[in-house]
Design a protein around this motif. Structure first.
Motif, PDB file in Angstrom:
ATOM      1  N   ASP A  76      -8.067  -6.230   0.071  1.00  0.00           N
ATOM      2  CA  ASP A  76      -9.260  -6.897  -0.439  1.00  0.00           C
ATOM      3  C   ASP A  76      -9.704  -7.943   0.584  1.00  0.00           C
ATOM      4  OD1 ASP A  76      -7.125  -8.595  -0.769  1.00  0.00           O
ATOM      5  OD2 ASP A  76      -7.549  -9.115  -2.830  1.00  0.00           O
ATOM      6  N   VAL A  77     -10.801  -8.613   0.304  1.00  0.00           N
ATOM      7  CA  VAL A  77     -11.381  -9.568   1.250  1.00  0.00           C
ATOM      8  C   VAL A  77     -10.420 -10.722   1.570  1.00  0.00           C
ATOM      9  CG1 VAL A  77     -13.278 -11.192   1.619  1.00  0.00           C
ATOM     10  CG2 VAL A  77     -13.741  -8.942   0.648  1.00  0.00           C
ATOM     11  N   SER A 101      -1.208   2.753  -5.404  1.00  0.00           N
ATOM     12  CA  SER A 101      -2.586   2.719  -4.936  1.00  0.00           C
ATOM     13  C   SER A 101      -3.136   4.110  -4.654  1.00  0.00           C
ATOM     14  CB  SER A 101      -2.670   1.875  -3.659  1.00  0.00           C
ATOM     15  OG  SER A 101      -3.966   1.968  -3.122  1.00  0.00           O
ATOM     16  N   TRP A 161       0.828  -1.203   0.000  1.00  0.00           N
ATOM     17  CA  TRP A 161       0.000   0.000   0.000  1.00  0.00           C
ATOM     18  C   TRP A 161       0.866   1.258   0.000  1.00  0.00           C
ATOM     19  CZ3 TRP A 161      -1.313   3.063   4.670  1.00  0.00           C
ATOM     20  CH2 TRP A 161      -2.205   4.085   4.397  1.00  0.00           C
ATOM     21  N   LYS A 198      -9.012   0.132   3.316  1.00  0.00           N
ATOM     22  CA  LYS A 198      -9.658   0.211   2.001  1.00  0.00           C
ATOM     23  C   LYS A 198      -8.792  -0.390   0.913  1.00  0.00           C
ATOM     24  CE  LYS A 198     -12.683   3.919   3.162  1.00  0.00           C
ATOM     25  NZ  LYS A 198     -13.278   5.169   2.839  1.00  0.00           N
ATOM     26  N   TYR A 199      -7.490  -0.441   1.158  1.00  0.00           N
ATOM     27  CA  TYR A 199      -6.579  -1.047   0.184  1.00  0.00           C
ATOM     28  C   TYR A 199      -6.696  -2.574   0.186  1.00  0.00           C
ATOM     29  CZ  TYR A 199      -2.292  -2.693  -1.981  1.00  0.00           C
ATOM     30  OH  TYR A 199      -1.395  -3.355  -2.776  1.00  0.00           O
ATOM     31  N   THR A 213      -7.134 -10.789   1.548  1.00  0.00           N
ATOM     32  CA  THR A 213      -6.034 -10.263   2.367  1.00  0.00           C
ATOM     33  C   THR A 213      -6.507  -9.994   3.788  1.00  0.00           C
ATOM     34  OG1 THR A 213      -5.079  -9.236   0.398  1.00  0.00           O
ATOM     35  CG2 THR A 213      -4.295  -8.451   2.523  1.00  0.00           C
ATOM     36  N   THR A 214      -7.674  -9.422   3.919  1.00  0.00           N
ATOM     37  CA  THR A 214      -8.239  -9.175   5.247  1.00  0.00           C
ATOM     38  C   THR A 214      -8.478 -10.491   5.977  1.00  0.00           C
ATOM     39  OG1 THR A 214      -9.304  -7.168   4.422  1.00  0.00           O
ATOM     40  CG2 THR A 214     -10.144  -8.064   6.483  1.00  0.00           C
TER      41      THR A 214
END
Length: 118
Positions: A90-91, A80, A75, A87-88, A93-94
């Motif tokens: 994605d699902v 980016s 990030w 917000k950087y 990665t989270t």
């Protein structure tokens, strides 16, 4: 009692503050505070590196730090336009970061429980 006996008993398991930090990291990631979750992750990693008796905690804490550092570095250094780390990410990665946090917290919980029952 000698000081070595006292110090070995008191540092044989993760402290409550480290345990709270371990559980706070995945909660903060899921709650949308991705960048701030670096604070409890740093606390967990620092405490794990100081305790030389538990290699497993060092491995899990290192994995959590790596799971955090990877999207953070991407990030910060990438092109980016995302205004925040949360917000950087994605699902997937989270999910990976949250799972690493939960596994690390469980490892700290298990080590703490085992050391208090001895």
């Amino acid at each position: 009692m000698s000081t070595t006996t006292i110090s070995s008993r008191t540092s044989a398991h993760p402290s409550k503050s480290v345990l709270v930090a371990a559980w706070a990291a995945p909660v903060m990631v899921v709650g949308g505070f991705g960048l701030l979750s670096g604070i409890p992750i740093a606390v967990v990693l620092g405490a794990s590196l100081r305790d030389r008796r538990s290699k497993a905690l060092r491995w899990w804490s290192g994995a959590l730090a790596l799971a955090y550092a990877t999207p953070l570095t991407m990030w910060l250094t990438g092109p980016s336009e995302a205004p925040s780390l949360t917000k950087y990410m994605d699902v997937p990665t989270t999910a990976v970061l949250t799972a690493a946090g939960v596994v690390t917290a469980i490892a700290h919980q298990v080590v703490r429980r085992r050391s208090t029952h001895k």
